[in-house]
Design an enzyme around this catalytic site. Structure first.
Site, PDB file in Angstrom:
ATOM      1  N   SER A 122     -29.539  -6.685   4.415  1.00 11.95           N
ATOM      2  CA  SER A 122     -29.506  -5.503   3.553  1.00 11.95           C
ATOM      3  C   SER A 122     -29.740  -4.237   4.352  1.00 11.95           C
ATOM      4  O   SER A 122     -30.466  -4.252   5.361  1.00 11.95           O
ATOM      5  CB  SER A 122     -30.621  -5.656   2.518  1.00 11.95           C
ATOM      6  N   TYR A 181     -39.898  -7.532   0.160  1.00 15.70           N
ATOM      7  CA  TYR A 181     -38.490  -7.963   0.133  1.00 15.70           C
ATOM      8  C   TYR A 181     -37.801  -7.600   1.448  1.00 15.70           C
ATOM      9  O   TYR A 181     -37.170  -8.439   2.093  1.00 15.70           O
ATOM     10  CB  TYR A 181     -37.760  -7.305  -1.055  1.00 15.70           C
ATOM     11  N   LYS A 237     -36.132  -9.933   4.751  1.00 15.19           N
ATOM     12  CA  LYS A 237     -34.797  -9.797   5.371  1.00 15.19           C
ATOM     13  C   LYS A 237     -34.934  -9.591   6.882  1.00 15.19           C
ATOM     14  O   LYS A 237     -34.216 -10.200   7.672  1.00 15.19           O
ATOM     15  CB  LYS A 237     -34.035  -8.629   4.739  1.00 15.19           C
TER      16      LYS A 237
HETATM   17  P1  NAD Z   1     -28.287 -12.721  -7.317  1.00 16.74           P
HETATM   18  O1  NAD Z   1     -29.685 -12.827  -7.796  1.00 16.74           O
HETATM   19  O2  NAD Z   1     -27.215 -12.461  -8.318  1.00 16.74           O
HETATM   20  O3  NAD Z   1     -27.883 -14.029  -6.490  1.00 16.74           O
HETATM   21  C1  NAD Z   1     -28.823 -14.814  -5.803  1.00 16.74           C
HETATM   22  C2  NAD Z   1     -28.613 -16.258  -6.239  1.00 16.74           C
HETATM   23  O4  NAD Z   1     -29.523 -17.080  -5.513  1.00 16.74           O
HETATM   24  C3  NAD Z   1     -28.886 -16.476  -7.730  1.00 16.74           C
HETATM   25  O5  NAD Z   1     -27.820 -17.192  -8.293  1.00 16.74           O
HETATM   26  C4  NAD Z   1     -30.181 -17.305  -7.731  1.00 16.74           C
HETATM   27  O6  NAD Z   1     -30.252 -18.168  -8.849  1.00 16.74           O
HETATM   28  C5  NAD Z   1     -30.072 -18.035  -6.414  1.00 16.74           C
HETATM   29  N1  NAD Z   1     -31.354 -18.455  -5.840  1.00 16.74           N
HETATM   30  C6  NAD Z   1     -32.479 -17.706  -5.678  1.00 16.74           C
HETATM   31  N2  NAD Z   1     -33.452 -18.437  -5.111  1.00 16.74           N
HETATM   32  C7  NAD Z   1     -32.918 -19.670  -4.880  1.00 16.74           C
HETATM   33  C8  NAD Z   1     -33.441 -20.859  -4.319  1.00 16.74           C
HETATM   34  N3  NAD Z   1     -34.707 -20.938  -3.879  1.00 16.74           N
HETATM   35  N4  NAD Z   1     -32.632 -21.937  -4.238  1.00 16.74           N
HETATM   36  C9  NAD Z   1     -31.350 -21.870  -4.679  1.00 16.74           C
HETATM   37  N5  NAD Z   1     -30.813 -20.773  -5.244  1.00 16.74           N
HETATM   38  C10 NAD Z   1     -31.590 -19.688  -5.341  1.00 16.74           C
HETATM   39  O7  NAD Z   1     -28.267 -11.596  -6.185  1.00 16.74           O
HETATM   40  P2  NAD Z   1     -27.061 -10.894  -5.418  1.00 16.74           P
HETATM   41  O8  NAD Z   1     -27.105  -9.449  -5.758  1.00 16.74           O
HETATM   42  O9  NAD Z   1     -25.819 -11.638  -5.588  1.00 16.74           O
HETATM   43  O10 NAD Z   1     -27.617 -11.002  -3.929  1.00 16.74           O
HETATM   44  C11 NAD Z   1     -27.223 -12.058  -3.060  1.00 16.74           C
HETATM   45  C12 NAD Z   1     -27.929 -11.878  -1.728  1.00 16.74           C
HETATM   46  O11 NAD Z   1     -27.585 -10.590  -1.202  1.00 16.74           O
HETATM   47  C13 NAD Z   1     -29.444 -11.907  -1.801  1.00 16.74           C
HETATM   48  O12 NAD Z   1     -29.926 -12.565  -0.666  1.00 16.74           O
HETATM   49  C14 NAD Z   1     -29.832 -10.433  -1.765  1.00 16.74           C
HETATM   50  O13 NAD Z   1     -31.112 -10.246  -1.231  1.00 16.74           O
HETATM   51  C15 NAD Z   1     -28.764  -9.867  -0.866  1.00 16.74           C
HETATM   52  N6  NAD Z   1     -28.546  -8.424  -1.066  1.00 16.74           N
HETATM   53  C16 NAD Z   1     -28.242  -7.970  -2.329  1.00 16.74           C
HETATM   54  C17 NAD Z   1     -28.071  -6.594  -2.523  1.00 16.74           C
HETATM   55  C18 NAD Z   1     -27.785  -6.057  -3.900  1.00 16.74           C
HETATM   56  O14 NAD Z   1     -27.987  -4.848  -4.116  1.00 16.74           O
HETATM   57  N7  NAD Z   1     -27.301  -6.853  -4.849  1.00 16.74           N
HETATM   58  C19 NAD Z   1     -28.178  -5.711  -1.446  1.00 16.74           C
HETATM   59  C20 NAD Z   1     -28.455  -6.219  -0.175  1.00 16.74           C
HETATM   60  C21 NAD Z   1     -28.633  -7.597  -0.010  1.00 16.74           C
HETATM   61  N1  UFG Z   2     -31.876   5.315  -9.565  1.00 18.71           N
HETATM   62  C1  UFG Z   2     -32.142   6.110 -10.654  1.00 18.71           C
HETATM   63  N2  UFG Z   2     -32.434   5.494 -11.838  1.00 18.71           N
HETATM   64  C2  UFG Z   2     -32.456   4.140 -11.979  1.00 18.71           C
HETATM   65  C3  UFG Z   2     -32.185   3.332 -10.849  1.00 18.71           C
HETATM   66  C4  UFG Z   2     -31.912   3.960  -9.644  1.00 18.71           C
HETATM   67  O1  UFG Z   2     -32.146   7.343 -10.571  1.00 18.71           O
HETATM   68  O2  UFG Z   2     -32.730   3.643 -13.080  1.00 18.71           O
HETATM   69  C5  UFG Z   2     -31.521   5.972  -8.276  1.00 18.71           C
HETATM   70  C6  UFG Z   2     -32.457   5.649  -7.136  1.00 18.71           C
HETATM   71  O3  UFG Z   2     -33.529   6.554  -7.116  1.00 18.71           O
HETATM   72  C7  UFG Z   2     -31.527   5.779  -5.921  1.00 18.71           C
HETATM   73  C8  UFG Z   2     -30.161   5.340  -6.467  1.00 18.71           C
HETATM   74  O4  UFG Z   2     -30.254   5.479  -7.884  1.00 18.71           O
HETATM   75  O5  UFG Z   2     -31.417   7.119  -5.533  1.00 18.71           O
HETATM   76  C9  UFG Z   2     -29.811   3.901  -6.136  1.00 18.71           C
HETATM   77  O6  UFG Z   2     -30.873   3.050  -6.555  1.00 18.71           O
HETATM   78  P1  UFG Z   2     -30.693   1.455  -6.638  1.00 18.71           P
HETATM   79  O7  UFG Z   2     -31.975   0.904  -7.179  1.00 18.71           O
HETATM   80  O8  UFG Z   2     -29.436   1.112  -7.347  1.00 18.71           O
HETATM   81  O9  UFG Z   2     -30.459   1.042  -5.123  1.00 18.71           O
HETATM   82  P2  UFG Z   2     -31.372   1.236  -3.843  1.00 18.71           P
HETATM   83  O10 UFG Z   2     -30.562   2.025  -2.850  1.00 18.71           O
HETATM   84  O11 UFG Z   2     -32.705   1.743  -4.180  1.00 18.71           O
HETATM   85  O12 UFG Z   2     -31.561  -0.255  -3.327  1.00 18.71           O
HETATM   86  C10 UFG Z   2     -30.503  -1.215  -3.315  1.00 18.71           C
HETATM   87  C11 UFG Z   2     -31.087  -2.606  -3.497  1.00 18.71           C
HETATM   88  C12 UFG Z   2     -31.941  -2.954  -2.317  1.00 18.71           C
HETATM   89  C13 UFG Z   2     -31.132  -2.826  -1.061  1.00 18.71           C
HETATM   90  C14 UFG Z   2     -30.564  -1.430  -0.948  1.00 18.71           C
HETATM   91  C15 UFG Z   2     -29.668  -1.324   0.253  1.00 18.71           C
HETATM   92  O13 UFG Z   2     -31.872  -2.659  -4.678  1.00 18.71           O
HETATM   93  O14 UFG Z   2     -32.354  -4.281  -2.422  1.00 18.71           O
HETATM   94  O15 UFG Z   2     -29.797  -1.129  -2.115  1.00 18.71           O
HETATM   95  O16 UFG Z   2     -28.734  -2.324   0.240  1.00 18.71           O
HETATM   96  F1  UFG Z   2     -31.920  -3.064  -0.010  1.00 18.71           F
END
Ligand code: NAD
Ligand code: UFG
Length: 342
Positions: free
Chosen positions: A124, A148, A152
């Site tokens: 991330s 979190y 990572k």
């Molecule tokens: P998500 O929660 O939709 O997907 C994660 C999946 O992993 C879910 O289906 C959950 O049930 C499964 N899971 C969790 N713990 C588990 C375990 N112990 N065993 C088996 N399955 C398990 O999330 P996502 O947004 O699709 O994110 C996927 C990956 O990308 C995550 O590792 C997350 O940290 C990373 N990531 C997400 C974002 C974002 O903004 N969505 C940003 C950066 C990184």
């Molecule tokens: N924001 C609002 N209101 C809300 C939610 C968010 O104003 O209800 C704003 C935040 O302050 C920020 C922007 O919208 O300025 C984006 O916020 P998000 O929560 O959507 O995303 P972040 O950039 O804070 O974080 C996300 C994931 C993290 C990841 C990061 C970079 O939640 O896990 O992107 O990949 F690490």
């Protein structure tokens, strides 16, 4: 190629599975469904017209993993499984270390036992902390401001150590910026449980009438309109980055760390307006205090992904909002155990 997709029922993995299947890869989905529904897998089957092997199991459970590696000849793993809520990780850090870190350790141990040494990991942009400048390049210093983010960072370091100990491993660390949007069919998308933490699901739920208004966390940042700026990337572009990474992984002779972003920064207000235009709905909002831990600006320099993978994000903010809206309006209650199934 036979690919194990951990967390395969989740948001990013379900979209990636669509493309993997379309490219002709065999996949095995492995998920404990702690933050997803098996309905997403059924819908991926319907989009691709392919049957998916899906196993319910936990990456922290060695026996669950062994059953999969015993039965299927897995060449590579795309490792999405994990927990991702920043705020929750501050309240219950042990759960995050357990799911993300212990889970990945167990997964890598079992992979090694079965001589499967190829992994693409979901990292991330959070590992850059509050960057000293933007756009962010992969060689910028890393840090973490919450549990979190630390999981990572630790997993990235652990995977690098694994490679140092045994150069046969093929490891790609993909650092995602802000994934949004949904598959163009509107049948799969992000389905957050409870109140969404992230901006775009909250905006979408406000547009559909599930939430009264959006709280915008601060309008006094040092950005063009005072609201936070992020690099929003369409989830299908992100998915394509995984396909490109897994298809090239055997050509790499070092751990590859790659940003997946568009290189463009948009503010919260930009995104609200874009979503209003795409949906034809109003998104009422209130400006409230900054959220703890938020930074002003974060966007990628994605040039390394282009150089190494030949990948670049193609979809516009308009498409992110249109596709996100199609998913939200067709499925106001998300997967909801299939009740909204179209
Ligand atoms: P998500 O929660 O939709 O997907 C994660 C999946 O992993 C879910 O289906 C959950 O049930 C499964 N899971 C969790 N713990 C588990 C375990 N112990 N065993 C088996 N399955 C398990 O999330 P996502 O947004 O699709 O994110 C996927 C990956 O990308 C995550 O590792 C997350 O940290 C990373 N990531 C997400 C974002 C974002 O903004 N969505 C940003 C950066 C990184
Ligand atoms: N924001 C609002 N209101 C809300 C939610 C968010 O104003 O209800 C704003 C935040 O302050 C920020 C922007 O919208 O300025 C984006 O916020 P998000 O929560 O959507 O995303 P972040 O950039 O804070 O974080 C996300 C994931 C993290 C990841 C990061 C970079 O939640 O896990 O992107 O990949 F690490």
């Amino acid at each position: 190629m036979s690919i194990l997709v951990t967390g395969g029922a989740g948001y990013i993995a379900s979209h990636t599975s669509v493309l993997l299947l379309k490219e002709g890869h065999d996949i095995v989905i492995f998920d404990n469904f702690c933050n997803s529904s098996s309905e997403s897998i059924r819908r991926v089957e319907s989009i691709t017209d392919k049957k998916i092997t899906a196993i319910e199991g936990d990456i922290r459970n060695r026996d669950d993993l062994i059953k999969v590696f015993d039965k299927y000849d897995i060449d590579s793993v795309i490792h999405f499984a994990g927990l991702k809520a920043v705020g929750e990780s501050v309240d219950i850090p042990l759960k995050y270390y357990d799911y993300n870190l212990s889970g990945t350790i167990t997964l890598c141990q079992v992979m090694k036992e079965y001589n499967c040494k190829s992994i693409v990991f979901s990292s991330s942009a959070t590992v850059y902390g509050d960057p000293h400048t933007t756009p962010i390049k992969e060689n910028f210093p890393t840090t973490a401001t919450n549990p979190y983010g630390r999981t990572k960072l630790f997993i990235e370091e652990m995977l690098r150590d694994i490679f140092i100990s045994d150069n046969e491993w093929k490891i790609v660390l993909l650092r995602y910026f802000n994934p949004v949007g949904a598959h163009i069919s509107g049948t799969i998308g992000e389905d957050p449980q409870g109140i969404p933490n992230n901006l775009m699901p909250f905006v979408a739920q406000t547009a559909v009438g599930k939430r009264e208004y959006l709280n915008i966390f601060g309008d006094d940042y040092d950005t063009p309109d005072g609201t936070g700026v992020r690099d929003y990337i369409h989830v299908m572009d992100l998915a394509q980055g995984h396909v490109d990474a897994i298809e090239k992984i055997n050509s790499f002779d070092n751990v590859m760390t790659i940003n997946l972003g568009t290189g463009n920064g948009y503010s919260v207000l930009d995104m609200v307006r874009a979503f209003e235009d795409a949906s034809g709905r109003n998104v009422p909002y209130k400006i409230v205090q900054r959220r703890d831990g938020d930074i002003a600006t974060c966007f990628a320099d994605p040039s390394y992904a282009k150089e190494i993978l030949g990948w670049e994000a193609k979809r516009s903010i308009r498409e992110m909002c249109e596709d996100g809206w199609r998913w939200q309006s067709n499925n106001p209650n998300g997967y909801n155990n299939g009740e909204d199934k179209k």
